[in-house]
Design a protein around this motif. Sequence first.
Motif, PDB file in Angstrom:
ATOM      1  N   GLU A 237       0.803  -1.216   0.000  1.00  0.00           N
ATOM      2  CA  GLU A 237       0.000   0.000   0.000  1.00  0.00           C
ATOM      3  C   GLU A 237       0.839   1.271   0.000  1.00  0.00           C
ATOM      4  N   GLY A 238       2.049   1.205   0.540  1.00  0.00           N
ATOM      5  CA  GLY A 238       2.900   2.396   0.586  1.00  0.00           C
ATOM      6  C   GLY A 238       3.498   2.771  -0.758  1.00  0.00           C
ATOM      7  N   ASP A 239       3.438   1.865  -1.728  1.00  0.00           N
ATOM      8  CA  ASP A 239       3.972   2.127  -3.063  1.00  0.00           C
ATOM      9  C   ASP A 239       2.844   2.666  -3.931  1.00  0.00           C
ATOM     10  N   GLY A 240       2.862   3.973  -4.185  1.00  0.00           N
ATOM     11  CA  GLY A 240       1.780   4.593  -4.942  1.00  0.00           C
ATOM     12  C   GLY A 240       1.706   4.159  -6.386  1.00  0.00           C
ATOM     13  N   GLY A 241       2.790   3.627  -6.909  1.00  0.00           N
ATOM     14  CA  GLY A 241       2.794   3.170  -8.286  1.00  0.00           C
ATOM     15  C   GLY A 241       3.082   4.288  -9.279  1.00  0.00           C
ATOM     16  N   GLN A 242       3.456   3.888 -10.493  1.00  0.00           N
ATOM     17  CA  GLN A 242       3.768   4.825 -11.562  1.00  0.00           C
ATOM     18  C   GLN A 242       3.239   4.297 -12.881  1.00  0.00           C
ATOM     19  N   THR A 243       3.021   5.185 -13.830  1.00  0.00           N
ATOM     20  CA  THR A 243       2.666   4.783 -15.182  1.00  0.00           C
ATOM     21  C   THR A 243       3.935   4.339 -15.906  1.00  0.00           C
ATOM     22  N   PRO A 244       3.806   3.570 -16.980  1.00  0.00           N
ATOM     23  CA  PRO A 244       4.998   3.198 -17.758  1.00  0.00           C
ATOM     24  C   PRO A 244       5.761   4.422 -18.252  1.00  0.00           C
ATOM     25  N   GLU A 245       5.030   5.484 -18.590  1.00  0.00           N
ATOM     26  CA  GLU A 245       5.671   6.701 -19.088  1.00  0.00           C
ATOM     27  C   GLU A 245       6.532   7.350 -18.011  1.00  0.00           C
ATOM     28  N   GLN A 246       6.043   7.351 -16.774  1.00  0.00           N
ATOM     29  CA  GLN A 246       6.821   7.926 -15.673  1.00  0.00           C
ATOM     30  C   GLN A 246       8.080   7.110 -15.402  1.00  0.00           C
ATOM     31  N   VAL A 247       7.943   5.800 -15.434  1.00  0.00           N
ATOM     32  CA  VAL A 247       9.097   4.929 -15.204  1.00  0.00           C
ATOM     33  C   VAL A 247      10.130   5.104 -16.310  1.00  0.00           C
ATOM     34  N   ALA A 248       9.669   5.153 -17.547  1.00  0.00           N
ATOM     35  CA  ALA A 248      10.589   5.306 -18.678  1.00  0.00           C
ATOM     36  C   ALA A 248      11.328   6.636 -18.602  1.00  0.00           C
ATOM     37  N   ALA A 249      10.611   7.703 -18.283  1.00  0.00           N
ATOM     38  CA  ALA A 249      11.234   9.028 -18.214  1.00  0.00           C
ATOM     39  C   ALA A 249      12.292   9.081 -17.116  1.00  0.00           C
ATOM     40  N   ALA A 250      11.976   8.534 -15.935  1.00  0.00           N
ATOM     41  CA  ALA A 250      12.935   8.527 -14.833  1.00  0.00           C
ATOM     42  C   ALA A 250      14.147   7.664 -15.177  1.00  0.00           C
ATOM     43  N   SER A 251      13.919   6.564 -15.869  1.00  0.00           N
ATOM     44  CA  SER A 251      15.011   5.666 -16.256  1.00  0.00           C
ATOM     45  C   SER A 251      15.975   6.363 -17.206  1.00  0.00           C
ATOM     46  N   VAL A 252      15.439   7.020 -18.214  1.00  0.00           N
ATOM     47  CA  VAL A 252      16.285   7.699 -19.202  1.00  0.00           C
ATOM     48  C   VAL A 252      17.078   8.823 -18.541  1.00  0.00           C
ATOM     49  N   LYS A 253      16.454   9.563 -17.645  1.00  0.00           N
ATOM     50  CA  LYS A 253      17.170  10.627 -16.937  1.00  0.00           C
ATOM     51  C   LYS A 253      18.332  10.062 -16.125  1.00  0.00           C
ATOM     52  N   GLY A 254      18.108   8.930 -15.459  1.00  0.00           N
ATOM     53  CA  GLY A 254      19.174   8.296 -14.703  1.00  0.00           C
ATOM     54  C   GLY A 254      20.319   7.843 -15.594  1.00  0.00           C
ATOM     55  N   LEU A 255      19.985   7.295 -16.751  1.00  0.00           N
ATOM     56  CA  LEU A 255      21.007   6.865 -17.705  1.00  0.00           C
ATOM     57  C   LEU A 255      21.794   8.054 -18.229  1.00  0.00           C
ATOM     58  N   GLU A 256      21.109   9.138 -18.495  1.00  0.00           N
ATOM     59  CA  GLU A 256      21.787  10.338 -18.994  1.00  0.00           C
ATOM     60  C   GLU A 256      22.724  10.927 -17.943  1.00  0.00           C
ATOM     61  N   ARG A 257      22.399  10.725 -16.672  1.00  0.00           N
ATOM     62  CA  ARG A 257      23.291  11.170 -15.597  1.00  0.00           C
ATOM     63  C   ARG A 257      24.477  10.231 -15.412  1.00  0.00           C
ATOM     64  N   GLY A 258      24.426   9.078 -16.045  1.00  0.00           N
ATOM     65  CA  GLY A 258      25.525   8.120 -15.947  1.00  0.00           C
ATOM     66  C   GLY A 258      25.381   7.109 -14.847  1.00  0.00           C
ATOM     67  N   GLU A 259      24.176   6.969 -14.286  1.00  0.00           N
ATOM     68  CA  GLU A 259      23.980   6.036 -13.183  1.00  0.00           C
ATOM     69  C   GLU A 259      23.970   4.594 -13.675  1.00  0.00           C
ATOM     70  N   GLU A 260      24.475   3.692 -12.838  1.00  0.00           N
ATOM     71  CA  GLU A 260      24.424   2.267 -13.162  1.00  0.00           C
ATOM     72  C   GLU A 260      23.209   1.598 -12.534  1.00  0.00           C
ATOM     73  N   LEU A 261      22.880   1.968 -11.307  1.00  0.00           N
ATOM     74  CA  LEU A 261      21.710   1.425 -10.622  1.00  0.00           C
ATOM     75  C   LEU A 261      20.694   2.559 -10.492  1.00  0.00           C
ATOM     76  N   ILE A 262      19.552   2.402 -11.147  1.00  0.00           N
ATOM     77  CA  ILE A 262      18.618   3.515 -11.296  1.00  0.00           C
ATOM     78  C   ILE A 262      17.267   3.160 -10.682  1.00  0.00           C
ATOM     79  N   THR A 263      16.855   3.921  -9.697  1.00  0.00           N
ATOM     80  CA  THR A 263      15.510   3.764  -9.157  1.00  0.00           C
ATOM     81  C   THR A 263      14.618   4.828  -9.776  1.00  0.00           C
ATOM     82  N   THR A 264      13.320   4.537  -9.842  1.00  0.00           N
ATOM     83  CA  THR A 264      12.414   5.435 -10.565  1.00  0.00           C
ATOM     84  C   THR A 264      11.330   6.038  -9.691  1.00  0.00           C
ATOM     85  N   ASN A 265      11.143   5.511  -8.475  1.00  0.00           N
ATOM     86  CA  ASN A 265       9.999   5.946  -7.659  1.00  0.00           C
ATOM     87  C   ASN A 265      10.409   6.865  -6.509  1.00  0.00           C
ATOM     88  N   GLY A 266      11.216   7.877  -6.841  1.00  0.00           N
ATOM     89  CA  GLY A 266      11.534   8.927  -5.891  1.00  0.00           C
ATOM     90  C   GLY A 266      12.390   8.487  -4.717  1.00  0.00           C
TER      91      GLY A 266
END
Length: 322
Positions: A237-266
């Motif tokens: 219940e504590g995980d509010g969830g995300q749309t695929p678009e939100q996950v994809a956007a956060a993932s790409v931003k993490g990759l662009e920053r050069g991260e190897e381990l990327i979390t997407t839910n804040g």
Amino acid sequence: MGGFQSKNQFPVNGRAVVITGGSKGMGKAVGKILAEKGANVVIVARNVEKLEDTLKYISEHASKPSFQRFHYISADLTDPTEAARILSETTAWNNNQPPDIFWCCAGSCHPGLFIDVPIEVLKEQMESNYFSSVYVAHAAVQSWINHFRSSPDPNQPAKHIVFTSSVCAFLPLIGYGPYTPTKTALRALSDTLSQELLLYAPLVAIRTHTVFPGTIFTEGYEKENLIKPAITKNLEEGDGGQTPEQVAAASVKGLERGEELITTNGILGVAMKSGMLGGSNRNGWGLVDTLMSWVVVIIMVFVRKDMDGKVKAWGKERLGER
């Protein structure tokens, strides 16, 4: 890596990207974003009708429609022979150059209490979530090494393999016995390859990454909830969830920053990643384990740098012998 880089560490403009599980959900959303950034995109999945519809959708978001190219391949990624076929077909499609990026989004989740789940499902989960990515990564790395062995070019933009894991890899949760081990295995594979691929740095830079989403609102998630134990739903219940678009956007931003381990839910995902002991049991009250983890976090920064340096030196010497 990452965190202090201002330069885009994941350039995709004009580059060829293969997305497995690309016909729906997160894979579809990733394809759209990369098309908007100028990538040439190949999506891989089983269902031809969904592939055709998704390819049309992705191509409509191309930033340079006259120059970008799009393609789909129908394949069963749990078949190890299919990875070689995908590599061969995409290389031919890409002017006889191996693709630059492989993003593994294919997978499924079958929740349930461990003893209630048939052995066949446990096997299917490992094939779907782990081996489907292993086969592709193995073929991709072999292709890159063989291609650049005759003409090394370590200064070109890095090649990338992106695995898709889950925050379940950081925190045990009842009801995910069939699923969590498969996603934890991906994290371990990515960690191992991030060091091992330094051997080939004199030929070509290859980077591995793992994305750790939480709940993603997809058709698959709706099906999971039909069989998910009530206690699992309660704990989630504590995980509010995300749309695929939100996950994809956060993932790409993490990759662009050069991260190897990327979390997407804040901050929740960042906290879970930062404390990888997470919900694992400590010895006794856990005081020694916890204090030791604080110390080790600092020490391991230097240990990993030292280990990586030795790997690079050994790889340079090894390649020079051939």
